[in-house]
Design an enzyme around this catalytic site. Structure first.
Site, short mmCIF file in Angstrom:
data_model
loop_
_atom_site.label_atom_id
_atom_site.label_comp_id
_atom_site.label_asym_id
_atom_site.label_seq_id
_atom_site.Cartn_x
_atom_site.Cartn_y
_atom_site.Cartn_z
N SER A 1 0.83 -1.20 0.00
CA SER A 1 0.00 0.00 0.00
C SER A 1 0.86 1.25 0.00
CB SER A 1 -0.92 -0.01 1.23
OG SER A 1 -1.63 1.22 1.33
N ARG B 1 -5.65 1.87 19.03
CA ARG B 1 -5.86 1.29 17.71
C ARG B 1 -6.44 -0.12 17.80
NH1 ARG B 1 -3.32 3.77 13.41
NH2 ARG B 1 -2.10 5.59 13.95
N GLY C 1 4.20 4.46 15.60
CA GLY C 1 4.27 4.22 14.17
C GLY C 1 5.33 3.21 13.76
N GLU C 2 5.73 2.35 14.71
CA GLU C 2 6.78 1.36 14.42
C GLU C 2 6.37 0.45 13.25
OE1 GLU C 2 10.26 -0.79 14.62
OE2 GLU C 2 9.78 1.05 15.71
N ARG C 3 5.10 0.09 13.18
CA ARG C 3 4.63 -0.79 12.11
C ARG C 3 4.76 -0.09 10.75
NH1 ARG C 3 -0.59 -1.63 10.12
NH2 ARG C 3 -0.92 -3.65 9.14
N ARG C 4 4.41 1.19 10.70
CA ARG C 4 4.54 1.93 9.45
C ARG C 4 6.01 2.07 9.04
NH1 ARG C 4 1.41 6.84 11.56
NH2 ARG C 4 1.22 5.51 13.39
#
Length: 297
Positions: free
Chosen positions: A65, A128, A90-93
């Site tokens: 994405s 979240r 925002g570690e995943r992003r």
């Protein structure tokens, strides 16, 4: 029109200044409150990251994405000085951005000390609702122990009721095997809460294994817990008086001699009971029946 489409396709980074706009010597105060395009190799992970499990397939999907649309929502970091940053949320992003081959990401810069970093990271992740129940519980416990918050304050920070926070914290009392199943989502929160109705860890493990073996519903588990609780309240049957016990032993000995087999008498506090005569073959049963019938005549 074509130029505008290219800008939108690149995501937020197309609209932001790249790198550290104020240079390596910029202070946290000068950067705080701004959104900048920051190089990924300048951002260190959050040492207080509450998320422990990152789904590989989900990261791959997010990376795809990002390749197409760019970063839609900036990550949140704090400035360490010298052009270095540390992730707050925002570690995943960030992980997905690295997979996507990005060199920089849009980042919102905040000022935060260690305690504030922990609190913000946990609250952002928990809100979240992407963490497994054990990660949420550990996050709440860290807010209590490391940030000095009461359960009511934790509930206010994460937008939950106090009872919700308490129920998550109680999960950490379950045996490790059950916690692992919760972490891996092999067991639901409803099943885990039902297991907490039992105080004995061994009994919890036995019922947990029964849940997996028979695929019990939450209602079925709750029914099992009620039965176990009722049995625990009743306790063992009251002991027979010594005199009655001796009398029963005399009857057992007499019947054992009469019928030549193992005999067992049981009796409750009201005086009711039963007699058990053991036989070990068809011939043995016929012998005993002849003795019993002969006695009745």
């Amino acid at each position: 029109m074509a130029k505008r489409n290219i800008v939108l396709g690149r995501g937020l980074e197309a609209l932001l200044p790249s790198g550290d706009p104020l240079g390596e010597h910029a202070t946290s105060g000068q950067l705080a409150g701004g959104v900048f395009e920051i190089r990924l190799d300048s951002i260190a992970p959050n040492p207080y990251q509450p998320r422990q499990d990152f789904d590989d397939d989900a990261l791959a999907a997010l990376a795809q994405s990002i390749r197409q649309l760019g970063i839609i929502q900036p990550v949140t970091v704090r400035a360490l000085g010298g052009g270095r940053y540390e992730t707050i949320a925002g570690e995943r992003r960030l992980r997905a951005a690295r997979r996507a081959g990005l060199e920089s990401v849009p980042a919102f810069v905040r000022t935060a000390d260690m305690e504030e970093m922990l609190e913000m990271a946990i609250v952002e992740n928990v809100q979240r609702e992407a963490l497994n129940p054990i990660e949420v519980a550990l996050g709440y416990r860290r807010l209590v122990k490391e940030c000095g918050l009461h359960q009511e304050q934790v509930a206010q920070r994460v937008g939950k009721t106090r009872s919700t926070v308490t129920n998550f914290l109680r999960l950490l009392r379950l045996p490790p095997r059950v916690q692992i199943a919760l972490r891996e989502r092999a067991l639901s929160m409803g099943h885990a809460r039902a297991l907490l109705g039992i105080n004995d860890p061994d009994a919890q493990i036995q019922l947990f294994e029964l849940i997996l073996r028979k695929n019990l519903s939450v209602r079925q588990v709750e029914a099992h817990v009620r039965r176990l609780t009722q049995q625990a309240r009743k306790g063992p049957p009251p002991a027979l008086p010594a005199r009655k016990t001796l009398l029963i032993q005399e009857f057992e000995n007499s019947l054992r001699s009469r019928y030549g087999t193992k005999v067992r008498l049981t009796c409750d506090a009201s005086g009711k009971g039963k007699i058990e005569l053991h036989y070990y073959s068809t011939e043995d049963l016929e012998r005993m029946l002849e003795l019993l019938l002969g006695r009745q005549r």
